[in-house]
Design a protein around this motif. Structure first.
Motif, PDB file in Angstrom:
ATOM      1  N   ARG A 266       5.095  -2.086  -5.637  1.00 30.42           N
ATOM      2  CA  ARG A 266       4.066  -2.945  -5.579  1.00 30.42           C
ATOM      3  C   ARG A 266       4.089  -4.297  -4.767  1.00 30.42           C
ATOM      4  O   ARG A 266       3.505  -5.324  -4.966  1.00 30.42           O
ATOM      5  CB  ARG A 266       4.001  -3.502  -7.194  1.00 30.42           C
ATOM      6  N   ALA A 267       5.313  -4.557  -4.004  1.00 25.82           N
ATOM      7  CA  ALA A 267       5.598  -5.598  -3.233  1.00 25.82           C
ATOM      8  C   ALA A 267       4.403  -5.919  -2.294  1.00 25.82           C
ATOM      9  O   ALA A 267       3.642  -5.174  -1.942  1.00 25.82           O
ATOM     10  CB  ALA A 267       6.926  -5.244  -2.365  1.00 25.82           C
ATOM     11  N   GLY A 268       4.066  -7.324  -2.317  1.00 20.99           N
ATOM     12  CA  GLY A 268       3.008  -7.865  -1.575  1.00 20.99           C
ATOM     13  C   GLY A 268       1.749  -7.844  -2.618  1.00 20.99           C
ATOM     14  O   GLY A 268       0.704  -8.375  -1.971  1.00 20.99           O
ATOM     15  N   THR A 269       1.570  -7.402  -3.568  1.00 18.99           N
ATOM     16  CA  THR A 269       0.452  -7.381  -4.473  1.00 18.99           C
ATOM     17  C   THR A 269       0.510  -8.360  -5.471  1.00 18.99           C
ATOM     18  O   THR A 269       1.525  -8.927  -5.690  1.00 18.99           O
ATOM     19  CB  THR A 269       0.191  -6.008  -5.283  1.00 18.99           C
ATOM     20  N   PRO A 270      -0.595  -8.974  -5.913  1.00 17.88           N
ATOM     21  CA  PRO A 270      -0.653 -10.261  -6.871  1.00 17.88           C
ATOM     22  C   PRO A 270       0.117  -9.984  -7.930  1.00 17.88           C
ATOM     23  O   PRO A 270      -0.091  -8.828  -8.853  1.00 17.88           O
ATOM     24  CB  PRO A 270      -2.116 -10.540  -7.007  1.00 17.88           C
TER      25      PRO A 270
END
Length: 332
Positions: A266-270
């Motif tokens: 999920r890195a980089g997602t809000p």
């Protein structure tokens, strides 16, 4: 001259004469650490593979002092009984060993199509290599997993075979949405060249889970995953691995890995971290009900406790808990 990684992390102990690297279609990578007798049994099972494919084996010794595995295996390669090479991965940890072997496969065997992985406590079925390769080609899969059938040291422990720690994630051959383990695995050369070294994240070196993270990233990158139920290996399970403490530690570790892998995914997602934590709390809240359902279905308290331990491990990961079972491999 055999090319080597430029950082000095890998050295070559020896190789088989007249290897003919350009003709090799399949490379089997085999990490080892302080299990020379089991390593020789694994190699014997690989020597007995029933296939017309030209294959080579890379043994990755990860114990840099005594090098018992390398010393046991090297005569087989130098006599030409087994094709391939024995290398030493000087940086400790299972991710370091895998990375060394996979990188050497890319550097030394220019035309292989499939890379297979087996561990030094496993015995391959005679049709293992052929079935794994055939499944990849038939399914159109870039990566294929297969079952690790537990071979318990004490026959009385066979009842543990269906515990989630030992049971395979799938029962039938076909494409699958996720894979979790490198203990019985095929990876296409196309995957390795696309993802590039270091293939496994070194932060998982002593915890495990580097393979699960690699497979998650590969799936996220669009590579097709498959499962071959017929291509089994038998994994030696010592008596200590059915002790309550070991089962609990492995289950907690699986939860920790689940959180770490999901965070990377999920890195980089809000609000990625918040979402993962809330999911972990939801799984923890639901785990007693899932445990009750498992208990009713299986009658096994140990199996019923598994979702609770995994959920607890997921939450503990948020506070820095890491169960590095591979720090003391003699206890693993």
């Amino acid at each position: 001259m055999i090319p080597l990684p430029s950082d000095g992390s890998v050295s070559i102990e020896g190789r088989s004469p007249g290897l003919g690297a350009a003709a090799v279609e399949v490379v089997v990578t085999l990490p080892t650490f302080k299990r020379p007798e089991q390593l020789l049994a694994t190699l014997a099972s690989l020597k007995g593979q029933q296939t017309g494919r030209r294959f080579a084996i890379i043994v990755m010794e990860n114990e840099t002092e005594a090098r018992a595995g390398a010393k046991a295996a090297l005569p087989l390669f130098e006599r030409g009984d087994i094709p391939g090479m024995v290398i030493v991965a000087h940086d400790r940890g299972n991710c370091s060993a895998y990375n060394a072997g996979w990188q050497m496969a890319i550097l030394h065997f220019p035309d292989f199509r499939h890379l297979l992985v087996i561990d030094d406590d496993e015995i391959a079925d005679p049709q293992w290599l052929e079935r794994m390769c055939k499944a990849a080609e038939t399914l159109g899969a870039d990566i294929v997993g297969g079952p690790q059938k537990p071979d318990f040291a004490d026959a009385a422990h066979a009842r543990w075979a269906e515990h989630p720690v030992f049971a395979p994630p799938y029962r039938e051959t076909g494409r699958v949405p996720a894979l979790y383990s490198s203990g019985n695995l095929l990876v296409g050369r196309n995957v390795l060249t696309a993802m590039g070294p270091p293939f496994l994240d070194l932060k998982f070196n002593f915890m495990g889970g580097g393979d699960s993270d690699f497979l998650s990233r590969a799936a996220q990158g669009g590579f097709v995953l498959g499962w071959c139920a017929e291509a089994q290996v038998r994994e030696t399970v010592p008596a200590r691995r059915v002790e309550a403490g070991w089962i609990r530690a492995r289950s907690l570790r699986n939860g920790v890995i689940s959180t770490l892998v999901e965070k990377k995914k999920r890195a980089g997602t809000p609000f990625a971290g918040t979402k993962v934590f809330l999911k972990s709390l939801a799984l923890l809240a639901a785990s007693p009900f899932r445990a009750a359902a498992r208990l009713a279905r299986t009658g096994s308290l140990a199996t019923a406790l598994y979702p609770i331990h995994v959920a607890v491990g997921r939450v503990l990961a948020e506070f820095g808990y890491a169960n590095e079972q591979y720090r003391q491999p003699e206890k693993n």
